[in-house]
Motif scaffolding. Structure first.
Motif, PDB file in Angstrom:
ATOM      1  N   UNK A  89      24.279  31.819  39.515  1.00 42.11           N
ATOM      2  CA  UNK A  89      24.917  32.901  38.780  1.00 42.11           C
ATOM      3  C   UNK A  89      24.760  34.084  39.786  1.00 42.11           C
ATOM      4  N   UNK A  90      25.518  35.174  39.637  1.00 40.18           N
ATOM      5  CA  UNK A  90      25.287  36.483  40.059  1.00 40.18           C
ATOM      6  C   UNK A  90      26.149  37.389  39.261  1.00 40.18           C
ATOM      7  N   UNK A  91      26.176  38.899  39.398  1.00 37.51           N
ATOM      8  CA  UNK A  91      26.496  39.769  38.365  1.00 37.51           C
ATOM      9  C   UNK A  91      27.409  40.559  39.196  1.00 37.51           C
ATOM     10  N   UNK A  92      28.319  41.446  38.724  1.00 31.56           N
ATOM     11  CA  UNK A  92      29.179  42.330  39.330  1.00 31.56           C
ATOM     12  C   UNK A  92      29.063  43.737  38.189  1.00 31.56           C
ATOM     13  N   UNK A  93      28.948  44.827  38.958  1.00 29.21           N
ATOM     14  CA  UNK A  93      28.965  45.916  38.147  1.00 29.21           C
ATOM     15  C   UNK A  93      30.476  46.050  37.383  1.00 29.21           C
TER      16      UNK A  93
END
Length: 208
Positions: A29-33
């Motif tokens: 998992x990773x996130x984006x603004x």
């Protein structure tokens, strides 16, 4: 919208394409603004500081209810709907960060890095989900084509697993990973992500 989660390497062929082993790979998992979100139908600025921008066509889950540590059966109740999306990636920046053992946020999160199409209710994909096809075209040529059933982890499994790490809320989006066939795109390229039962997403990349 509230948060943008992304799942990495969720199709076996793409995992191999990126040098991984799908038999051993748990969800990444990773996130984006939030300012990475961009609507379809228009121009997206080609980001600075890269010579190798890649496209990744994806199915996006829109979360419509709160949940934490939910079961796979209960995960279905958290799904508000689905959309077509693109995970745009500054691949050269991401590769440099990986090689240095550094975070690769800047390779994945920038203005316009997460175009998304119109969201349809979950019921639109309730039947025959695994046989629905995702295709990404660049200037009309098919570059990605896979069945949603080719996902290593389906939406229920993704939600159940991700909700063990953080409480999910209405307004969260989950980009579910991309099939094999990712590659570079440039100025004035036109990209379309089509998923059976979901409105297509189309954008055009434009350099200043």
């Amino acid at each position: 919208m509230r948060r943008i989660f992304c799942v990495g390497r969720n199709y076996a062929e793409h995992t191999r394409e990126m040098g991984g082993d799908p038999a051993r790979q748990p969800p990444i998992y990773f996130t984006k603004a939030l300012d990475a979100l961009a609507p379809g139908g228009g121009a997206i600025p080609y980001p600075p500081m890269t010579q190798d921008l890649h496209f990744e066509g994806e199915l996006v889950i829109a979360i419509g209810a709160e949940g934490v540590a939910v079961s796979e059966a209960a995960a279905v109740r958290l799904i508000y709907g689905f959309a077509a999306g693109l995970d745009l990636t500054r691949r050269d920046m991401q590769a440099e960060a990986k090689a240095a053992g550094a975070p690769w946020d800047m390779g994945k999160s920038f203005t316009g890095a997460a175009p998304i199409g119109a969201i349809v209710p979950a019921s639109a994909l309730a039947h025959g989900f695994e046989t629905r096809r995702l295709e990404t075209t660049v200037n009309g040529a098919v570059r990605q084509s896979a069945l949603l059933g080719d996902m290593i982890y389906n939406p229920r499994q993704i939600i159940a697993d991700l909700s063990r790490y953080d409480r999910l809320h209405a307004g969260d989006l989950i980009f579910t990973g991309t099939p094999a066939g990712v590659g570079p795109v440039g100025n004035d390229d036109r990209l379309t992500v089509s998923i059976d039962g979901v409105p297509p997403l189309s954008i055009r990349l434009v350099k200043d």
